[in-house]
Write a protein that holds these residues in place. Structure first.
Motif, PDB file in Angstrom:
ATOM      1  N   ARG A  54     -12.883  -2.321  11.202  1.00 38.47           N
ATOM      2  CA  ARG A  54     -13.315  -1.240  10.314  1.00 38.47           C
ATOM      3  C   ARG A  54     -13.287   0.105  11.038  1.00 38.47           C
ATOM      4  O   ARG A  54     -13.159   1.154  10.420  1.00 38.47           O
ATOM      5  CB  ARG A  54     -14.719  -1.529   9.789  1.00 38.47           C
ATOM      6  CG  ARG A  54     -14.789  -2.748   8.886  1.00 38.47           C
ATOM      7  CD  ARG A  54     -13.826  -2.620   7.724  1.00 38.47           C
ATOM      8  NE  ARG A  54     -13.701  -3.863   6.972  1.00 38.47           N
ATOM      9  CZ  ARG A  54     -12.699  -4.129   6.161  1.00 38.47           C
ATOM     10  NH1 ARG A  54     -11.722  -3.241   6.017  1.00 38.47           N
ATOM     11  NH2 ARG A  54     -12.629  -5.270   5.506  1.00 38.47           N
ATOM     12  N   TYR A  64      -4.285  -3.798  -2.271  1.00 33.87           N
ATOM     13  CA  TYR A  64      -5.371  -4.213  -1.381  1.00 33.87           C
ATOM     14  C   TYR A  64      -5.935  -2.962  -0.724  1.00 33.87           C
ATOM     15  O   TYR A  64      -5.190  -2.136  -0.193  1.00 33.87           O
ATOM     16  CB  TYR A  64      -4.833  -5.168  -0.318  1.00 33.87           C
ATOM     17  CG  TYR A  64      -5.844  -5.606   0.732  1.00 33.87           C
ATOM     18  CD1 TYR A  64      -6.580  -6.765   0.564  1.00 33.87           C
ATOM     19  CD2 TYR A  64      -6.056  -4.845   1.880  1.00 33.87           C
ATOM     20  CE1 TYR A  64      -7.503  -7.177   1.524  1.00 33.87           C
ATOM     21  CE2 TYR A  64      -6.988  -5.241   2.838  1.00 33.87           C
ATOM     22  CZ  TYR A  64      -7.695  -6.407   2.651  1.00 33.87           C
ATOM     23  OH  TYR A  64      -8.610  -6.800   3.595  1.00 33.87           O
ATOM     24  N   GLY A  65      -7.246  -2.827  -0.762  1.00 33.20           N
ATOM     25  CA  GLY A  65      -7.872  -1.683  -0.120  1.00 33.20           C
ATOM     26  C   GLY A  65      -8.720  -0.899  -1.107  1.00 33.20           C
ATOM     27  O   GLY A  65      -9.013  -1.353  -2.219  1.00 33.20           O
ATOM     28  N   SER A  66      -9.093   0.294  -0.710  1.00 28.16           N
ATOM     29  CA  SER A  66      -9.933   1.154  -1.533  1.00 28.16           C
ATOM     30  C   SER A  66      -9.060   2.063  -2.394  1.00 28.16           C
ATOM     31  O   SER A  66      -8.336   2.924  -1.870  1.00 28.16           O
ATOM     32  CB  SER A  66     -10.850   2.007  -0.647  1.00 28.16           C
ATOM     33  OG  SER A  66     -11.451   3.040  -1.397  1.00 28.16           O
ATOM     34  N   ARG A  67      -9.129   1.872  -3.710  1.00 28.46           N
ATOM     35  CA  ARG A  67      -8.369   2.750  -4.609  1.00 28.46           C
ATOM     36  C   ARG A  67      -8.924   4.179  -4.568  1.00 28.46           C
ATOM     37  O   ARG A  67      -8.176   5.142  -4.724  1.00 28.46           O
ATOM     38  CB  ARG A  67      -8.404   2.205  -6.036  1.00 28.46           C
ATOM     39  CG  ARG A  67      -7.589   0.920  -6.205  1.00 28.46           C
ATOM     40  CD  ARG A  67      -7.486   0.516  -7.662  1.00 28.46           C
ATOM     41  NE  ARG A  67      -6.693  -0.688  -7.816  1.00 28.46           N
ATOM     42  CZ  ARG A  67      -5.369  -0.721  -7.943  1.00 28.46           C
ATOM     43  NH1 ARG A  67      -4.690   0.415  -7.931  1.00 28.46           N
ATOM     44  NH2 ARG A  67      -4.729  -1.863  -8.080  1.00 28.46           N
ATOM     45  N   ARG A  68     -10.213   4.297  -4.350  1.00 26.32           N
ATOM     46  CA  ARG A  68     -10.810   5.628  -4.254  1.00 26.32           C
ATOM     47  C   ARG A  68     -10.258   6.377  -3.045  1.00 26.32           C
ATOM     48  O   ARG A  68      -9.893   7.556  -3.134  1.00 26.32           O
ATOM     49  CB  ARG A  68     -12.335   5.507  -4.154  1.00 26.32           C
ATOM     50  CG  ARG A  68     -13.051   6.844  -4.054  1.00 26.32           C
ATOM     51  CD  ARG A  68     -14.569   6.643  -4.066  1.00 26.32           C
ATOM     52  NE  ARG A  68     -15.261   7.910  -3.902  1.00 26.32           N
ATOM     53  CZ  ARG A  68     -15.558   8.462  -2.738  1.00 26.32           C
ATOM     54  NH1 ARG A  68     -15.213   7.830  -1.615  1.00 26.32           N
ATOM     55  NH2 ARG A  68     -16.194   9.620  -2.666  1.00 26.32           N
ATOM     56  N   LYS A  69     -10.189   5.690  -1.912  1.00 23.01           N
ATOM     57  CA  LYS A  69      -9.648   6.320  -0.713  1.00 23.01           C
ATOM     58  C   LYS A  69      -8.169   6.665  -0.905  1.00 23.01           C
ATOM     59  O   LYS A  69      -7.705   7.723  -0.473  1.00 23.01           O
ATOM     60  CB  LYS A  69      -9.816   5.390   0.495  1.00 23.01           C
ATOM     61  CG  LYS A  69      -9.436   6.016   1.819  1.00 23.01           C
ATOM     62  CD  LYS A  69      -9.590   5.027   2.963  1.00 23.01           C
ATOM     63  CE  LYS A  69     -11.037   4.723   3.238  1.00 23.01           C
ATOM     64  NZ  LYS A  69     -11.184   3.870   4.466  1.00 23.01           N
ATOM     65  N   ASP A  78      -5.791  -1.119   7.117  1.00 22.58           N
ATOM     66  CA  ASP A  78      -5.534   0.089   6.336  1.00 22.58           C
ATOM     67  C   ASP A  78      -4.040   0.391   6.329  1.00 22.58           C
ATOM     68  O   ASP A  78      -3.279  -0.085   7.171  1.00 22.58           O
ATOM     69  CB  ASP A  78      -6.310   1.263   6.928  1.00 22.58           C
ATOM     70  CG  ASP A  78      -6.550   2.372   5.907  1.00 22.58           C
ATOM     71  OD1 ASP A  78      -6.055   2.257   4.770  1.00 22.58           O
ATOM     72  OD2 ASP A  78      -7.227   3.362   6.247  1.00 22.58           O
ATOM     73  N   ARG A 119      -4.525  -8.549   5.336  1.00 26.77           N
ATOM     74  CA  ARG A 119      -5.352  -8.968   4.205  1.00 26.77           C
ATOM     75  C   ARG A 119      -5.678 -10.465   4.267  1.00 26.77           C
ATOM     76  O   ARG A 119      -6.644 -10.921   3.658  1.00 26.77           O
ATOM     77  CB  ARG A 119      -4.646  -8.649   2.880  1.00 26.77           C
ATOM     78  CG  ARG A 119      -3.373  -9.458   2.662  1.00 26.77           C
ATOM     79  CD  ARG A 119      -2.845  -9.294   1.248  1.00 26.77           C
ATOM     80  NE  ARG A 119      -2.322  -7.955   1.000  1.00 26.77           N
ATOM     81  CZ  ARG A 119      -2.164  -7.440  -0.221  1.00 26.77           C
ATOM     82  NH1 ARG A 119      -2.521  -8.138  -1.287  1.00 26.77           N
ATOM     83  NH2 ARG A 119      -1.658  -6.237  -0.380  1.00 26.77           N
ATOM     84  N   SER A 125      -2.183  -3.587   5.910  1.00 25.21           N
ATOM     85  CA  SER A 125      -2.829  -4.451   4.918  1.00 25.21           C
ATOM     86  C   SER A 125      -1.915  -5.559   4.425  1.00 25.21           C
ATOM     87  O   SER A 125      -2.399  -6.591   3.949  1.00 25.21           O
ATOM     88  CB  SER A 125      -3.301  -3.613   3.722  1.00 25.21           C
ATOM     89  OG  SER A 125      -2.196  -3.009   3.054  1.00 25.21           O
ATOM     90  N   TYR A 157       0.847  -1.201   0.000  1.00 19.62           N
ATOM     91  CA  TYR A 157       0.000   0.000   0.000  1.00 19.62           C
ATOM     92  C   TYR A 157       0.880   1.248   0.000  1.00 19.62           C
ATOM     93  O   TYR A 157       0.597   2.227  -0.698  1.00 19.62           O
ATOM     94  CB  TYR A 157      -0.912  -0.003   1.223  1.00 19.62           C
ATOM     95  CG  TYR A 157      -1.886   1.155   1.260  1.00 19.62           C
ATOM     96  CD1 TYR A 157      -3.174   1.015   0.749  1.00 19.62           C
ATOM     97  CD2 TYR A 157      -1.525   2.380   1.804  1.00 19.62           C
ATOM     98  CE1 TYR A 157      -4.079   2.069   0.780  1.00 19.62           C
ATOM     99  CE2 TYR A 157      -2.408   3.446   1.829  1.00 19.62           C
ATOM    100  CZ  TYR A 157      -3.684   3.289   1.326  1.00 19.62           C
ATOM    101  OH  TYR A 157      -4.572   4.344   1.355  1.00 19.62           O
TER     102      TYR A 157
END
Length: 433
Positions: free
Chosen positions: A331, A399-404, A315, A323, A319, A152
């Motif tokens: 969360r 791994y994770g939110s690409r948007r975030k 996060d 993961r 991750s 990440y």
């Protein structure tokens, strides 16, 4: 400084008083210093052992004890980093076969006009996601490479104006647990461990906030806290909690002093190998509940290697190992009690996760040769001027939110700049004061 090197040489910079007098070996664990300092010295030892044709120079202001070190690793002591660079500048011919490796935060504190002479041989080692130190450094000069340690973290720094690579940190597992596994877990006698520096970035305050809920649900629970502010060379001003007085008070707002005096919450401070005696007696670990600032932390892998399941955020750098444990991911910090309840509710499920934890720790442990080979590929490519063709992307997928990630990496910095541009003139006019 010896000027007679005929072999390829890598200088690894570790300027920290916290390491003074500490003992390091290739297969020992962190003796109680910052993770960045530990992995720097560990990398030096492993590179020297694996590649005897290279000369490895550990450059610091504090001498350390190196156990069973090979002949091609030496320590060079300088009061200040500037003294090292001035001495190295006199060895112009030697620079053609030399590479300098330093962390982004450390190199960013050195006068860029001094580093300019070495930028073709300078490797910036990034240990932070969204690394502002690395960004600042590459805005002032052009290091030959930026090396990230986590997956990440690599993507968070990928758009730096530099060649960015990813080489995972070496993880040397502690002794593995005995084969006589406990097949049951007693929720009425839970032992929980937190492993990490007692500084705000590592998230212990969130664990402290969950303490009352843990006690309500598991009345006989005990919390074992390994680490202190001293991990980063900071003072511990509190008599009860080994951290700064302000942070200690924040913690004590949620953990009663009585619980500390009664041994329900035990603060051990910094520990070396002996920490594993404590970890192995615990049923589970609760680590950084937000993941904030983490790049590739060793603490979850150290717990997993002992057969101790880890509850933590997935996060940022957490991750890389979390993961593999979606059931235990937080969360939000408010999930802590619920995740503990779920983990201990089914003894056989708990046993399965224990085995998975050890398997994952072993997998990371077995990456040592891969990691060292990736380092040598990078170093050789730099010396041969073939690094423009080199691809050292993460071995694990994103791994994770690409948007975030995009918001954190690309949008927030621009909004911050825009805010400063708007507010600065207004403040100059006295608006908003």
């Amino acid at each position: 400084m010896n000027s007679t090197f005929a072999q390829k040489t890598i200088y690894i910079l570790v300027f920290s008083k916290a390491i003074q007098g500490k003992r390091f070996s290739r297969f020992s664990s962190n003796p109680g210093v910052g993770g960045t300092q530990f992995i720097s010295i560990s990398l030096a030892l492993h590179l020297a052992e694996a590649y005897p044709d290279w000369q490895v120079r550990l450059v610091s202001n504090s001498e350390v004890q190196l156990e069973n070190a090979t002949q091609n690793i030496k320590q060079e002591i300088f009061d200040e980093a500037i003294d090292f660079f001035k001495a190295l500048a006199l060895l112009e011919d030697h620079l053609q076969s030399a590479i300098i490796l330093g962390t982004a935060s450390f190199l960013n504190g050195i006068d860029p006009s001094l580093l300019k002479k070495f930028e073709a041989r300078l490797v910036c080692w990034s240990h932070h996601p969204f690394d502002v130190g690395a960004a600042s450094l590459v805005s002032k000069l052009t290091p030959r490479a930026v090396v990230c340690v986590g997956t990440y973290q690599f993507y968070s720094n990928k758009r730096l104006n530099a060649r960015v690579y990813q080489i995972q940190n070496i993880f040397i597992a502690p002794r593995y647990p005995d084969t006589d596994w406990r097949e049951t877990i007693d929720p009425e006698k839970l032992n929980i461990v937190f492993l990490g520096a007692l500084v705000p970035a590592k998230g212990f305050l969130e664990v402290a906030k969950a303490w009352r809920g843990l006690k309500d649900r598991f009345p006989a629970v005990r919390l074992h806290v390994i680490g202190s502010a001293g991990t980063y060379g900071l003072r511990s001003d509190s008599g009860l909690v080994p951290t700064s007085s302000d942070y200690a008070q924040a913690i004590l707002n949620f953990i009663p002093e009585e619980d500390i005096h009664q041994g329900l919450v035990i603060f051990y401070g910094n520990l070396g190998e002996e920490k594993f005696d404590i970890i192995q007696k615990c049923d589970l670990a609760i680590l950084n509940p937000t993941g904030y600032t983490e790049a590739f932390p060793a603490s979850p892998l150290e717990c997993m290697a002992c057969g101790v399941p880890v509850i933590a955020s997935d996060d940022h750098g957490m991750s890389d190992c979390m993961r593999f444990f979606p059931e235990l991911v937080l969360r939000s910090p408010q999930d802590i009690v619920h995740r503990v309840e779920w983990l201990v509710a089914d003894p056989l499920r708990y046993l399965e996760i224990q085995h998975r934890a050890i398997a994952i720790a072993q997998w990371f442990h077995l990456q040592r040769a891969v990691i060292l080979t990736r380092w040598i590929r990078l170093l050789e490519a730099i010396l041969d001027s073939t690094d423009t063709k080199l691809d050292l992307a993460p071995m694990l997928p994103f791994y994770g939110s690409r948007r975030k990630l995009m918001i954190r990496r690309d949008i927030r910095p621009r909004l911050s700049v825009a805010k400063r541009l708007i507010l600065s003139p207004l403040k100059a006019l006295g608006v908003g004061k």
